[in-house]
Design an enzyme around this catalytic site. Structure first.
Site, mmCIF file in Angstrom:
data_model
loop_
_atom_site.group_PDB
_atom_site.id
_atom_site.type_symbol
_atom_site.label_atom_id
_atom_site.label_comp_id
_atom_site.label_asym_id
_atom_site.label_seq_id
_atom_site.Cartn_x
_atom_site.Cartn_y
_atom_site.Cartn_z
ATOM 1 N N GLY A 85 0.800 -1.216 0.000
ATOM 2 C CA GLY A 85 0.000 0.000 0.000
ATOM 3 C C GLY A 85 0.831 1.264 0.000
ATOM 4 N N LEU A 86 0.211 2.341 -0.424
ATOM 5 C CA LEU A 86 0.865 3.647 -0.450
ATOM 6 C C LEU A 86 1.163 4.125 0.962
ATOM 7 C CD1 LEU A 86 -1.401 5.364 -3.119
ATOM 8 C CD2 LEU A 86 0.990 4.669 -3.405
ATOM 9 N N SER A 90 -2.141 3.161 6.763
ATOM 10 C CA SER A 90 -2.202 2.426 8.042
ATOM 11 C C SER A 90 -1.512 1.074 8.025
ATOM 12 C CB SER A 90 -3.654 2.184 8.464
ATOM 13 O OG SER A 90 -4.371 3.349 8.491
ATOM 14 N N ASP A 167 6.464 -4.955 6.951
ATOM 15 C CA ASP A 167 5.800 -3.663 6.793
ATOM 16 C C ASP A 167 6.631 -2.781 5.858
ATOM 17 O OD1 ASP A 167 4.510 -1.239 7.099
ATOM 18 O OD2 ASP A 167 5.270 -0.888 9.132
ATOM 19 N N ILE A 207 -2.184 11.113 7.398
ATOM 20 C CA ILE A 207 -1.085 12.062 7.155
ATOM 21 C C ILE A 207 -0.744 12.781 8.451
ATOM 22 C CG2 ILE A 207 -0.371 14.129 5.884
ATOM 23 C CD1 ILE A 207 -2.047 13.191 3.546
ATOM 24 N N ARG A 292 -12.401 1.011 38.184
ATOM 25 C CA ARG A 292 -13.075 0.081 39.077
ATOM 26 C C ARG A 292 -14.385 0.698 39.524
ATOM 27 N NH1 ARG A 292 -9.228 -2.394 43.437
ATOM 28 N NH2 ARG A 292 -11.207 -3.437 43.822
ATOM 29 N N SER A 470 -10.072 -7.946 38.217
ATOM 30 C CA SER A 470 -9.630 -9.106 37.419
ATOM 31 C C SER A 470 -9.929 -8.900 35.939
ATOM 32 C CB SER A 470 -10.302 -10.379 37.928
ATOM 33 O OG SER A 470 -11.702 -10.230 37.930
ATOM 34 N N LEU A 472 -10.452 -5.983 34.405
ATOM 35 C CA LEU A 472 -9.650 -4.869 33.895
ATOM 36 C C LEU A 472 -8.235 -5.332 33.564
ATOM 37 C CD1 LEU A 472 -10.714 -1.940 36.284
ATOM 38 C CD2 LEU A 472 -11.641 -2.549 34.044
ATOM 39 N N ARG A 473 -7.726 -6.261 34.380
ATOM 40 C CA ARG A 473 -6.375 -6.771 34.122
ATOM 41 C C ARG A 473 -6.288 -7.435 32.756
ATOM 42 N NH1 ARG A 473 -5.619 -9.180 40.183
ATOM 43 N NH2 ARG A 473 -4.486 -7.380 41.020
#
Lengths: 516, 451
Positions: A85-86, A90, A167, A207, A292, A470, A472-473
């Site tokens: 890709g150009l 992304s 990449d 960009i 939390r 837990s 969230l971890r």
């Protein structure tokens, strides 16, 4: 094809069985492997997605279901994924995101960014296809590409690598044919992922990100945009889009998942799984906020209580902090875009005539742009109530249910140690995989939360997740590429809101104090 | 700019609308999606418009019925669609269950009809997603034509040649009006287009996780007819000792079975057919496969349900040492997780990669263990999850599964080598099948898979 047999016998596992001389019982072929020789890095450090894959025999990723001697999973063999890709499509973001996700599943993946190699050997920010028309330039180019190729091969051959992600632009048929021929000779499958962006808003955003990078460190904004745009145009003339005529396997990825076309990609579960992931990946504008819940009177697992006064105060404060933070960040974004638009117009507008204060800071947040997820327990849902009053979308998500603690519910470490000394010892050996009686392990939790992780990737705007430590971890562990050793040790206090911002190259954590 | 809408998936009603000429494997794909989602505990139902046409009294239509210029029959066909659609809406509205995914199985070959579906879905808060199977591979089409001419109720009592001929003309009628989904006219709608099964796949505007999950599954499906052979390992020493789990070797009778298995397979699989053999990583499955002259793969995911602390115990011992666990397991065998071990649900989760790979492969023989086979069997036979842990899969029996558009055909081939029974009925630690249990499970095996 590789065999998916179980991994090494750990010495500590070979011990007399409790039921006498039952030598045929399962000792090591457990679903969950125990006892890794690694020790966790200090937790709460940055995004580890660019750290090398651990080359330790029994290293297990958080979302990994099993392991093999060869290191390959899903009977998939080795795959080179080459991006196409150009500039400003992304590609780097895609390679990093795929690395993060497949590593979480336990695949040994590493991404190789050509731009990084170039930067190491030269000071000019350059993009291969247009900068090297001289013989010297061509030689330099060959040398750099040779270096990357050697590193990728060494990753496959010496590092037990399963997926290498290359990449680079790879916009010409010739480049792609070279890659294909080289790797297929070494019995490595080659899959191209072509990213095409036609949506002007997406290009602008890309960009913006590009000129924000190291490449343009000492450049004026205006010059940087001009230079970068020139680079895109120059490459455009050499760009040969992929088509079925090219007889290679490829995935076309249009405008960040708006459309995906797979051609001749019959490579099995792993590649399909990656496409599955790509269907859910989105170009994130917003951040993920983790918090939390507030306090309730007894704060016990067993009770499902509403918040107490302190908890209500906390949730009010949380609401203010989150909405203020999001407003502030949007404002910055808006300013950047305004500035950007002015610059890319190629006019002589002076930057200082642009005043960010013109943007109204007092306007309320657009209600559609923030979603709050909570667990189903009352105290987490209650913590979100002020968001609900303000009209935000608050959703209960059953997958956010906390880790089931089993028999050790509501016990402190000391109490567990006294009541279940043997179990506690085992738990300490491998807190990620160990299940107390009737409990879930972190591994169970991570596997059960996979759909939610993909949905999280799906979200475009800001999201606040209010849940138990837990859960969230696991969310944090995925977003920051933590190992299974680190996940159970991650620290979430009630005094901090954790903000994870998604950046193309690595995610960034900011901890925002909540004073109560 | 919002590329992907933020949606609350919980309340989403998704309607998968099939598109494609007859004999492109639409019903087959629909049934597979139903089976897969149900296996994952997501409520899903297929509404086949042809069935509604039969309800309207058109049982054995000739090809002329499908002429789009035939005003009378066109009206009947429209009505059949409306009936199917209404039924779908009331199914979605059911308060009793959380019904999430419906499939409208019909050709939906014109844009007019698809627009009608889009509008009516939107009016009723249902998200439409189109799934087209496009195919010009003659061999695949002819295999499908043959299959439909043999099995479809439309051709009941007709001889095969006449049925095939009529069916080909029916396809022609559709071909005249068919407009395929494309990235220009249909760029704004959510659709997936499979071109020659999976040679090329176009995925357009996927909005939610659930949609992506279905697409992921469909990407792995092959339409080509195939056979899946299932067998438990031969009788093991643990089986004889009535112990569960472990990693023991085969008993003498088990070794005999491994020899017989080679013979059974060679009698049933044609010489020119490819077959791969999948085993677990445990000794007893590998010993069972030892004489088979085919490509072999070991899957960790095919290992037996891990009985945790109970590994290596007999059911009597478990009842004695962990009486509460023993009872709890009988009450909800699907969800019960052994201490330090696994539940059936855990096994289903880890089997997903196996199921996906199985969908992609042609002929496979799987040699694995009782609990794992129950889960695989439940997937192919649409056995509800409450019943799946109780399905009888005896030792020394080869099971042949032939997935078809209208259901999976099962054949059980006995090796006639005696073995112990490892079947444990509810509420007892005694092992062995009573005649009543056998009876009910046989029924289940022969029951039609759908409806």
């Amino acid at each position: 094809m590789t065999s998916a047999s179980s991994i090494v016998n750990h010495e500590e596992d070979i011990k007399p069985m409790e039921n006498g001389a039952n030598y045929m019982a399962r000792t090591s072929k457990r679903w969950v492997e125990r006892g890794t020789k690694l020790s966790p890095k200090h937790s709460n450090s940055g995004d580890a997605v660019h750290e090398p894959v651990f080359d330790v025999e029994d290293f297990i990723s958080p979302g990994q279901l099993y392991s093999t001697e060869s290191g390959s999973l899903f009977h998939a063999g080795r795959i080179l994924i080459a991006l196409v890709g150009l500039p400003a499509t992304s590609k780097t973001l895609l390679s990093v995101a795929i690395t993060r996700y497949t590593r979480w599943l336990g695949v040994r993946t590493e991404s190789f960014h050509l731009s990084k190699y170039i930067k190491k050997s030269s000071n000019i920010p350059c993009f291969l296809s247009d900068e090297f028309s001289t013989a010297e330039g061509a030689e330099f180019k060959d040398e750099i590409i040779g270096q990357v190729t050697r590193d990728m091969m060494s990753f496959f051959e010496n590092g037990k690598g399963q997926i290498a992600i290359y990449d680079a632009l790879n916009i010409r048929k010739k480049d792609r044919a070279n890659i294909k021929n080289f790797f297929e000779k070494k019995n490595i499958k080659v899959l191209f992922v072509e990213s095409i962006v036609t949506n002007p808003e997406l290009i602008t955003k890309n960009i913006e990100i590009a000129i924000d990078s190291e490449d343009y460190k000492n450049w004026g904004k205006h010059e940087a945009i001009k230079d970068y745009t020139k680079r895109i145009t120059k490459n455009e003339s050499q760009y040969e889009r992929m088509s079925p005529m090219e007889s290679v396997s490829y995935i076309k990825y249009l405008n960040f998942g708006e459309r995906i076309i797979m051609n001749n990609t019959n490579y099995g579960y792993l590649v399909n799984k990656i496409v599955f992931f790509l269907m859910n990946l989105s170009n994130k504008q917003g951040s993920v906020y983790l918090s939390r819940c507030g306090r309730s009177n007894s704060d016990k697992y067993i009770d499902d209580e509403l918040l107490n006064e302190e908890g209500i105060k906390f949730s009010k404060k949380l609401t203010n902090i989150v909405t203020d933070r999001i407003k502030q960040k949007r404002l910055e974004r808006k300013c950047n875009t305004l500035e950007f638009n002015e610059n890319s117009k190629d006019s002589n507008t002076k930057l200082d005539t642009l005043n960010c204060d013109n943007v109204d800071n007092t306007e309320p947040l657009n209600l559609d742009s923030l979603v709050v997820w909570t667990a189903e327990r009352k105290r987490t849902y209650d913590t979100a109530k002020f968001f609900k009053y303000e009209g935000f979308d608050v959703q209960k998500r059953s997958q956010l249910k906390q880790l089931h603690p089993g028999v050790v519910a509501d016990m402190g470490e000391q109490e567990i140690k006294e009541k279940y000394p043997k179990e506690f010892e085992e738990f300490q050996r491998d807190p990620y995989h160990y299940r107390f009686s009737r409990a879930e392990s972190y591994h169970d939790l991570a596997v059960r939360m996979e759909p939610l992780l993909l949905e999280l990737e799906h979200m475009h705007n800001d999201i606040l997740i209010i849940a138990h430590e837990s859960t969230l971890r696991v969310l944090y562990g995925y977003s920051m590429a933590c190992t299974s050793l680190e996940v159970p040790t991650l620290d979430f206090t009630r005094h901090q809101l954790v903000e994870i911002s998604f950046k193309p190259f690595n995610n960034v954590v900011t901890r925002i104090p909540i004073d109560i | 700019m919002v590329l992907h809408k933020i949606t609350n998936e919980k309340d989403i009603k998704l309607c998968v609308i099939m598109v494609g000429l007859p004999a492109r494997g639409k019903s087959f794909i629909s049934q597979k999606i139903v089976r897969y989602l149900s296996w994952l505990s997501i409520n899903c139902k297929c509404f086949n418009v042809g069935n509604y046409r039969r309800v309207l009294g058109v049982d054995n239509p000739k090809y002329g019925f499908f002429d789009f210029d035939n005003v009378n029959s066109y009206e009947i066909r429209e009505n059949a669609l409306k009936l199917a659609f209404e039924d779908m809406l009331s199914w979605f509205d059911s308060d009793l269950e959380n019904n999430q995914v419906a499939i409208i199985d019909a050709t939906n070959s014109t844009r007019a009809r698809r627009n009608w579906l889009i509008n009516n879905c939107q009016k009723n808060n249902v998200h439409p997603m189109f799934l087209e199977s496009w195919c010009d591979d003659k061999e695949t089409i002819m295999a499908n034509v043959k299959d439909i001419a043999t099995t479809s109720p439309d051709y009941d009592g007709m001889d095969l040649n006449t049925a095939e001929e009529d069916f080909m003309k029916r396809i022609e009628n559709y071909q005249n009006v068919y407009s395929t989904l494309n990235t220009t006219d249909d760029k704004d709608i959510t659709f997936v287009k499979l071109i020659n099964t999976s040679h090329e796949i176009i995925i357009n505007k996927i909005q939610t996780y659930l949609q992506s999950r279905i697409v992921f599954y469909v990407m792995n499906i092959r339409i080509k007819p195939k056979c899946i052979w299932l067998s438990r390992h031969g009788e093991s020493i643990y089986n004889v000792e009535q112990k569960i789990g472990g990693d023991s070797s085969l008993s003498e009778r088990g070794l005999k079975y491994s020899v017989k298995l080679k013979q059974l397979i060679q009698e049933n699989v044609k010489d020119n057919q490819e077959l791969s053999v999948w085993t677990s990583t445990l000794k007893r499955t590998q010993e069972t496969a030892q004489h088979l002259p085919y490509k072999k793969l070991e899957w960790k995911a095919l290992d037996e349900l891990d009985a945790g602390v109970c590994d290596g115990m007999t059911y009597e011992e478990i009842e004695e040492v962990y009486p509460e666990d023993f009872k709890a397991r009988d009450e909800d065998k699907y969800e019960y997780r052994y201490r330090g071990g696994e539940s059936y649900r855990d096994v289903v989760i880890r089997l997903e990669p196996v199921i996906m790979e199985l969908e992609r492969q042609e002929n496979v023989l799987i040699i694995t263990h009782q609990a794992v086979l129950r889960c695989i069997y439940a997937y192919f036979m649409n056995v509800p999850k409450e019943e799946s842990p109780w399905v009888s899969i005896p030792l020394h029996t080869l099971i042949k599964l032939e997935p078809r558009a209208y259901g999976t055909k099962v054949t059980r081939i006995k090796a006639n080598i005696p073995a112990v029974s490892t079947y444990k009925e509810k509420g007892t630690s005694h092992v062995g099948e009573s005649s009543s249990a056998k009876g009910s499970h046989n029924l289940l095996v022969n029951a039609p898979e759908i409806n």
